[in-house]
Motif scaffolding. Structure first.
Motif, PDB file in Angstrom:
ATOM      1  N   LYS A   1       0.043   7.680   0.235  1.00 47.27           N
ATOM      2  CA  LYS A   1      -1.184   6.948   0.575  1.00 47.27           C
ATOM      3  C   LYS A   1      -1.827   6.376  -0.685  1.00 47.27           C
ATOM      4  CE  LYS A   1      -3.240  10.250   2.865  1.00 47.27           C
ATOM      5  NZ  LYS A   1      -4.286  10.961   3.652  1.00 47.27           N
ATOM      6  N   TRP A   2      -1.806   7.153  -1.756  1.00 44.40           N
ATOM      7  CA  TRP A   2      -2.363   6.681  -3.032  1.00 44.40           C
ATOM      8  C   TRP A   2      -1.587   5.472  -3.538  1.00 44.40           C
ATOM      9  CZ3 TRP A   2      -0.404   6.247  -7.972  1.00 44.40           C
ATOM     10  CH2 TRP A   2      -1.335   6.105  -9.004  1.00 44.40           C
TER      11      TRP A   2
ATOM     12  N   GLU B   1       0.084   3.269  -1.767  1.00 48.88           N
ATOM     13  CA  GLU B   1      -0.237   2.116  -0.924  1.00 48.88           C
ATOM     14  C   GLU B   1      -1.600   1.533  -1.298  1.00 48.88           C
ATOM     15  OE1 GLU B   1       0.004   3.814   2.942  1.00 48.88           O
ATOM     16  OE2 GLU B   1       2.145   3.389   3.180  1.00 48.88           O
ATOM     17  N   LYS B   2      -2.561   2.411  -1.585  1.00 51.22           N
ATOM     18  CA  LYS B   2      -3.914   1.943  -1.908  1.00 51.22           C
ATOM     19  C   LYS B   2      -3.953   1.186  -3.222  1.00 51.22           C
ATOM     20  CE  LYS B   2      -8.636   3.608  -2.754  1.00 51.22           C
ATOM     21  NZ  LYS B   2      -9.547   4.789  -2.740  1.00 51.22           N
TER      22      LYS B   2
ATOM     23  N   ASN C   1      -9.914  10.007  -5.000  1.00 52.22           N
ATOM     24  CA  ASN C   1      -8.876   9.302  -4.247  1.00 52.22           C
ATOM     25  C   ASN C   1      -7.875  10.229  -3.581  1.00 52.22           C
ATOM     26  OD1 ASN C   1      -9.734   6.602  -5.051  1.00 52.22           O
ATOM     27  ND2 ASN C   1      -9.038   7.175  -7.101  1.00 52.22           N
TER      28      ASN C   1
END
Length: 525
Positions: A125-126, A128-129, A523
Motif C-alpha cells: 500500500k505504501w 502504491e501511495k 503512513n
C-alpha cells in the motif's frame, strides 16, 4: 535468547570491488532509476549470507540494470519477524523521512526484507501511495498488477512459514535442553559464567558479580532500600548487566530471580515483568546447573520475605502515584530527567496527608526538591506559550511529480517534432497556412512547457500551513499535545537551584525548532 550483532568486517578484496562498483555507479546518468539497497541480518553465522556479500551482489545487479544506488540501509542484528521495515533504524529513516530520494528498494531476498504477510500488505500500500517499486535479487517480484501482488504475497507466506518453522525448531531444542543438568544454550544469570566441570558445561560463580549478589542479599536482609544498594554498587564500580548504572529495578530483579540459586529457569520476558520461573524435571524437582550456588534455597526464601514486607509497606503509595508530566522535557541542570514523587505523612487525626514534589534522582543530598510541581508545570507551559505560541502549525505532505514529468516529456517531444518539421526540407517548411499553423502550435507548446515548474516534476515534500498557531493547537489539544510536540522537537526546560534557594527554569530551544515542529502523517497502518 538474544544475540549482539557487531558491524561486519570487509576483506581487502571486497573493499576493492566496492570502490569499483561505486565508481561505475557514479557514471550512471542522473535520470537513471534511483535505488535504495536494503541489507538486513538477524544473526551472522557461517551459514548466513554476510552483509558484505548481500551489498556487493545488490550493487552488481544495480550496475547491470542501470540503477543508480543513492543509499544503503544496513540493519544488522534485526529480526524481520519482530521489526517491520518502517520500524528499523536505518531503513525506517528512509521510508519515513527520505521518500523523495529514491524510486525503488532493492534487497537480496524477500525474507531479508520482510517476513510477515501483514507487513508486506502495508509495504505494498505504501508503494502504491508513493509510486515506489520493490526489486529482489533472488525472487521474481512485480507490483504492477493485482495478480503480481498476489504472487508476492504468496512468496511472503512461504517466508513466514519458514520463520515459524525456525521458531518451532528453536522451541523444540529448548524443550530438550532445559531438562539437562548441563548448560547448553542462553546467557547465564547475573553472578554466573560457564565452565567445563567433569566434561560437562556447567555454571560457576563469576567472582566479582557473585560478591555483588551476596552484598545485595545482606543489605536487603538489613532493610536497606534497593536504590541505596544501587548507589553503593555504583560507587564501588561493580559492573552491571549492560555497562550502565545500577538502579533499584536491577537490584530487585537480581534478588527475585530464582536462577540466583543456580537452578535452570525460563521466562523473564518483558510481558511477564522479567519474572523467571524454575524449570522442573519429570519428578517435579528443580534442575540444578551448578555445584556452587550464590544463594541457598533457604537464603532465597528469606530475602523474598524481606522484599515482600518492604513492598507491602509501599503498596498504598503506588495506588495514588501518577505519571510525571513533561517527562523527558523537564530536566535538572545535571542532565537527568526530573521526576514527580509522592510522600505520605500520618496526621494525629489518623488521616494520611499526601505531599507531591519534583526531584532529580541523582541529586538528593543536598537535595534538589521542588515542593510545588504544579507551579513548575505552569512556569514551563507559560514559557513555551511565550516562545513558540505564535508559530504557525505546518504540516508536511508528499507530492508526486510523475504526472508533471509525463506532461513535460510529452511537450518536449512535441516541440522537437515541430522544430524538426520547420527546418529546411522539413514537413512544415512551406509557405502559407501549414507553416503558420505549425509555428502557432510550436509557440503554444513552448508556452505550456514554460509554465511547468521544474520542481513540480520531482517527488518532493511540500509544507502547508494549517491556518492555526501552536497556541491554538495546545489550547485545544491540552497538556498532552504540548508534551508530544516538545519531546519530538527536542525542547527541554532546565531547572537549577540558585545560591539563595530560588529555583530557576530555562527553556532550551534547538536552533532548527521550526523544522522539528513540522507535523507529519503516519503512513503505516
Amino acid at each position: 535468547m538474544t544475540a549482539t550483532q557487531t558491524a561486519p568486517e570487509w576483506t581487502a578484496e571486497e573493499l576493492t570491488e566496492l570502490a569499483e562498483l561505486q565508481t561505475r555507479n557514479e557514471s550512471l546518468p542522473e535520470d537513471a532509476p534511483r535505488g535504495l539497497l536494503s541489507v538486513r541480518l538477524s544473526i551472522l553465522t557461517e551459514d548466513t549470507t554476510s552483509p558484505a556479500r548481500q551489498e556487493l551482489d545488490l550493487r552488481r545487479y544495480a550496475n547491470r540494470e542501470g540503477i543508480r544506488v543513492v543509499g544503503v540501509a544496513r540493519d544488522l542484528g534485526v529480526s524481520a519477524t519482530k521489526k517491520a521495515p518502517w520500524e528499523r533504524k536505518e531503513l525506517g529513516d528512509w521510508l519515513n523521512n527520505r521518500i523523495p530520494e529514491f524510486d525503488l528498494i532493492l534487497f537480496w531476498k524477500l525474507d531479508r526484507f520482510i517476513r510477515r504477510i501483514s507487513d508486506l500488505h502495508e509495504v505494498i500500500k505504501w508503494c502504491e501511495k508513493f509510486g515506489k517499486n520493490l526489486l529482489s535479487l533472488n525472487d521474481t517480484l512485480d507490483l504492477s498488477s493485482p495478480m503480481a501482488q498476489a504472487m508476492v504475497t504468496f512468496i511472503a507466506a512461504v517466508a513466514e512459514i519458514e520463520a515459524a518453522n525456525t521458531k518451532t525448531r528453536v522451541s523444540s531444542h529448548w524443550e530438550y535442553t532445559k531438562q539437562q543438568d548441563q548448560w547448553r544454550i542462553g546467557k547465564p544469570s547475573y553472578g554466573y559464567t560457564t565452565a567445563r566441570v567433569d566434561g560437562k558445561l556447567r555454571l560457576v560463580q563469576e567472582s566479582e558479580q557473585a560478591r555483588a549478589v551476596r552484598y545485595m542479599y545482606r543489605a536487603a536482609m538489613r532493610g536497606v532500600p534497593a536504590n541505596r544498594i544501587a548507589k553503593v554498587l555504583d560507587r564501588a564500580k561493580v559492573p552491571t548487566y549492560s555497562n550502565r548504572k545500577w538502579n533499584n529495578q536491577q537490584i530487585l530483579r537480581t534478588l527475585r530471580n530464582p536462577a540466583v540459586k543456580g537452578i535452570r529457569t525460563e521466562g523473564g520476558t518483558k510481558a511477564t515483568t522479567y519474572k523467571s520461573t524454575p524449570v522442573l524435571d519429570k519428578r517435579g524437582q528443580e534442575i540444578r546447573v551448578t555445584d556452587e550456588p550464590i544463594l541457598t534455597g533457604e537464603e532465597f526464601e528469606k530475602v523474598q520475605a524481606a522484599l515482600a514486607i518492604r513492598a507491602k509497606n509501599k503498596r498504598h503509595h503506588e495506588k495514588n502515584r501518577r505519571p510525571t508530566r513533561f517527562l523527558g522535557v523537564m530536566k535538572h541542570e545535571c542532565g537527568r530527567n526530573v521526576n514527580e514523587t509522592n510522600n505520605y505523612k500520618s496526621l494525629s487525626t489518623g488521616e494520611i496527608k499526601e505531599y507531591r514534589y519534583l526531584r532529580c534522582p541523582d541529586c538528593r543530598k543536598p537535595g534538589f526538591v521542588i515542593p510545588d510541581p504544579e507551579h513548575a508545570y505552569s512556569a514551563l507551559a507559560q514559557a513555551v506559550f511565550e516562545a513558540l505560541g505564535d508559530f504557525e502549525v505546518i504540516r508536511r505532505e508528499y507530492a508526486r511529480g510523475d504526472e508533471n514529468r509525463r506532461e513535460r516529456t510529452r511537450l518536449e517531444e512535441s516541440i522537437a517534432y515541430y522544430m524538426t518539421g520547420l527546418e529546411p526540407g522539413g514537413r512544415f517548411d512551406k509557405s502559407g497556412f501549414i507553416r503558420e499553423k505549425a509555428e502557432t502550435t510550436l509557440d503554444a507548446l513552448m508556452s505550456d512547457l514554460g509554465k511547468i515548474d521544474p520542481e513540480s516534476t520531482k517527488d518532493r515534500w511540500i509544507y502547508e500551513s494549517t491556518g492555526i498557531t501552536y497556541s491554538q493547537h495546545w489550547k485545544s489539544g491540552g497538556i498532552e499535545a504540548m508534551e508530544r510536540d516538545l519531546l519530538s522537537a527536542g525542547i527541554t526546560f532546565e531547572l537549577s537551584r540558585q545560591d539563595d534557594g530560588e529555583i530557576l527554569g530555562k527553556l532550551v530551544i534547538p536552533h532548527d525548532v521550526k523544522e522539528r515542529l513540522i507535523r507529519m502523517d503516519n503512513n503505516w497502518g
